[in-house]
Each structure stands twice: as C-alpha cells, then as structure tokens.
Scaffold this active site. Structure first.
Site, mmCIF file in Angstrom:
data_model
loop_
_atom_site.group_PDB
_atom_site.id
_atom_site.type_symbol
_atom_site.label_atom_id
_atom_site.label_comp_id
_atom_site.label_asym_id
_atom_site.label_seq_id
_atom_site.Cartn_x
_atom_site.Cartn_y
_atom_site.Cartn_z
ATOM 1 N N SER A 257 0.795 -1.234 0.000
ATOM 2 C CA SER A 257 0.000 0.000 0.000
ATOM 3 C C SER A 257 0.822 1.276 0.000
ATOM 4 O O SER A 257 2.004 1.282 0.362
ATOM 5 C CB SER A 257 -1.000 0.042 1.161
ATOM 6 O OG SER A 257 -1.847 -1.082 1.139
ATOM 7 N N SER A 295 -2.192 -3.825 -3.081
ATOM 8 C CA SER A 295 -1.655 -2.571 -2.562
ATOM 9 C C SER A 295 -2.788 -1.554 -2.470
ATOM 10 O O SER A 295 -3.358 -1.139 -3.479
ATOM 11 C CB SER A 295 -0.548 -2.046 -3.491
ATOM 12 O OG SER A 295 0.046 -0.884 -2.958
ATOM 13 N N ASP A 297 -3.885 1.859 -2.359
ATOM 14 C CA ASP A 297 -3.276 3.142 -2.712
ATOM 15 C C ASP A 297 -4.348 4.227 -2.656
ATOM 16 O O ASP A 297 -5.193 4.340 -3.563
ATOM 17 C CB ASP A 297 -2.643 3.050 -4.092
ATOM 18 C CG ASP A 297 -1.611 1.929 -4.173
ATOM 19 O OD1 ASP A 297 -0.916 1.708 -3.161
ATOM 20 O OD2 ASP A 297 -1.514 1.272 -5.228
#
Length: 388
Positions: A257, A295, A297
């Site tokens: 992340s 991830s 984001d």
C-alpha cells in the site's frame, strides 16, 4: 537548515534523492517537503524495540504513527477544501465518506499500520477533546490511513496506542522533516527495499505570485522488478539481495500500500483537490509500479486557502443576508501546472523514502535491505543520467 542542504539531506544528515545528483524536474520549495506549504506541520511517533522471533504482543516492534496537521494545532477545527481518491481500495482511510459528502477536512491526518487504525482514530478524538473542547462538542470524523508492516513488525501485538497517536500530533513541527524509517513508515518497504516516509514540494508560478504544492507519502508498495529511477529501469540490475520477496515466494509481489497526502496554499474547490489526489498515481508510476491488487493506494489532497468557508458547524438563528460562504479558486483551465507539480513531487517523495534509509531487521530476523545507493549512482552514470 538552508535550502540547498535541505534539498539534499534530512535534518539528521540522511541523504535524499538530490544528494545523489539525480536530476528531478520542477522547482522545490525551501525544504522540499510538504511543510513548505505555510501552516502544515508533520510529527512522528516511532516505535522500534526488540529483536528475534515473533512473540505476539511482545515484538519485535517496528512501527509508529505520522501526524499531518494542515493548519497546525491552532487550526484544528478550521474547515479546508479537500478531496480523496482511491486508486486501489485494498486499504483504509477513515473519514472518506464525509470528505466525499462535504468536501472539507478539519482534523489532523494520521497514518499508521493496518491494524493500528483504531487507537489512532481514538487518539485524534482524545487530543481534540483535550485541546479543542469547543470543536469536540460536535461530531468528529478523524482521517486515519494505513499501510501494512507485518513483514518486519509484530502487527497484531497492539503496540500502537492512543498515547502514540497523541504524541505524533504533539510532536508535529514545520521546516525540514525526517524521512525513511520514521513514524508510520518505520516498518514499511518499497520495491522490496526499505521504504517508509518521504516528502517533496514544488513551487508553481501563477504570474502575479507563486503557490506551493507539497506531497507526503507513506511508501510501502511495488515489486523489485518494477523499479525505475529518473526513467531508467533498474529492477533487473538490483534484483540481488531480495529477502522479502523470497519470503513471500509464490505470492503476488508489489503488495503493501501507499498513502499520499497533497497540500497546497493555492485556492481550490473540493473537486479540484480531488483532481490533485487523482494525479498521485501518475507520480508513483514514474517510479515503476503498475499498482498491485494487494496494494491499497489511497490519496487525499487539501487546500489551506479559503479557511473555514466550508465549515459544517451547527447554524445559529435564522438565515440572513450574511448567511453565505464564498470561495476564490483557480480556474479549471489553469490547473495543469498544479497537476504537474503533484506528479513531480510524488516521484521525488518515493525516491526520498528509499534513499534516506538504512537496512532494517525485524520480526523473525526478517530483513529489508536499503536501496544500494552506490549501484544506483553507477547505473545512472552509465546511462548518462548523472554526470560523471
């Protein structure tokens, strides 16, 4: 610290991207950090203790809390135009529903590890109730975001407490800031090197005056093979010494992340703030990432102008001729330079998080190597990117 030194090293002397001579576009502010935006403060609470085998609740501990205060401690409760963007939602940013609804932000922003969102959320409420009771008399919806540090940290051990969240807020200061393994970025990794906290800024010339755009990242994303610096693909050249991705052998790489906070003193509408937040992934992509499913984001952008024009406090009395709010804003047709500033500052913030760092060993002896700066410089010299 003068501008030249601040652009090349952190306050403790750690090398930044410009210290390696990496050519980066745009004009940075005096300290080349989000704190170049007047009023913005950044504070850390860093937790590093223990070594050896994981013992739940006992460590080893490699984590922390970062606090970003858009208008300092005195400005808590003052509403600012803001917007957020989820590039990939495998993560958390509390308060996002209200950001979407009202287009405003009035609380400190905290960033920590995935399993510490709760105590940080409570910590913001406790800090506001203690220091700004008039603000706490109405509802509080703190913004707390996270990235995962379980490779190095005893993430399930409840090591981050309400007191650490409060400490980060109390520690917040302006000027040059530390980068690398500090605050919420302490246990994070980026491109399978040691990552964490990074920042940069850009000055935007608007004719009659200049504005500043600052970016702060908690960088914890990317697979080694993706890494690019100054446009040069370096993943294959730096493929050796990759213990983290070996540890997760067979699992998708690039997880972890990235949380990004963009601040500017340019007067913007909430929708324009959201547009800035949407540009952060373009800066990340310049460093190579394609954006892994694993991830989370998530990005937030705010403007420190038009202070309190978007306040949502309970009204008093009947509406009158004065019961209106007004805002100045940059025309949409003149936003491109601000978009460019976000992309440039984001790219540099990633590099600062990587370069201003050292190797870290955490739980079970898990190791995250530092980006080999000498190899990076040699590779960039061989391509003619760095003179030499």
């Amino acid at each position: 610290m003068d501008q030249r030194i601040a652009s090349t090293t952190t306050p403790t002397g750690k090398t930044r991207a410009r210290g390696l001579g990496i050519p980066l576009p745009g004009t940075p502010g005096p300290v080349n950090a989000i704190t170049d935006v007047e009023g913005v403060l950044v504070g850390y609470s860093t937790l590093i203790k223990g070594h050896g085998k994981l013992s739940l609740g006992h460590g080893p501990v490699r984590t922390g809390v970062t606090a970003i205060l858009p208008l300092g401690r005195d400005g808590v409760g003052v509403a600012l135009a803001a917007g957020y963007h989820s590039f990939n939602g495998n993560g958390e940013m509390t308060g996002a529903s209200w950001l979407e609804e009202a287009g405003s932000l009035s609380m400190p922003i905290l960033i920590t590890n995935t399993h510490a969102v709760g105590p940080c959320h409570r910590g913001v409420i406790d800090w506001v109730a203690r220091n700004k009771p008039e603000v706490a008399n109405q509802w509080l919806l703190p913004v707390v975001a996270e990235t995962w540090d379980g490779y190095l940290n005893d993430i399930n051990g409840s090591h981050v407490t309400v007191d650490h969240a409060i400490e980060a807020i109390d520690n917040a200061a302006g000027g040059a800031i530390e980068e690398g393994s500090v605050g919420g970025g302490t246990g994070m990794n980026c491109y399978a090197f040691k990552g964490g906290s990074g920042s940069a800024s850009r000055v935007v010339d608007y004719g009659h005056r200049s504005y500043t755009v600052g970016v702060f990242l908690q960088a914890n994303f990317g697979s080694r093979q993706e890494l690019r610096i100054a446009g040069v693909p370096l993943g294959a050249q730096l493929a050796a010494d990759n213990p983290m991705e070996a540890y997760f052998s067979g699992a998708p790489t690039g997880a972890g992340s990235c949380i990004g906070v963009v601040a500017t003193d340019a007067p913007l509408l909430p929708g324009q703030c959201k547009a800035l937040a949407r540009r952060v992934p373009l800066g990340l992509a310049r460093t190579g990432t394609a954006g892994s499913h694993f991830s989370g984001d998530i990005f937030l952008a705010l403007s420190t102008a038009n202070r309190d024009a978007l306040n949502g406090r309970f009204p008093k009395g009947a509406p009158s001729e004065q019961s209106y709010s007004r805002m100045d804003f940059i025309p949409w047709g003149r936003m491109d330079d601000f978009y460019t500033a976000v992309v440039q500052a984001t790219e540099e913030a990633v590099l600062n998080a990587l370069i201003a760092n050292t190797e870290m060993v955490g739980r079970d002896g898990n190791r995250s190597p530092a980006l080999p700066r000498d190899k990076v410089v040699a590779a960039l010299k061989s391509r003619g990117v760095i003179a030499g």
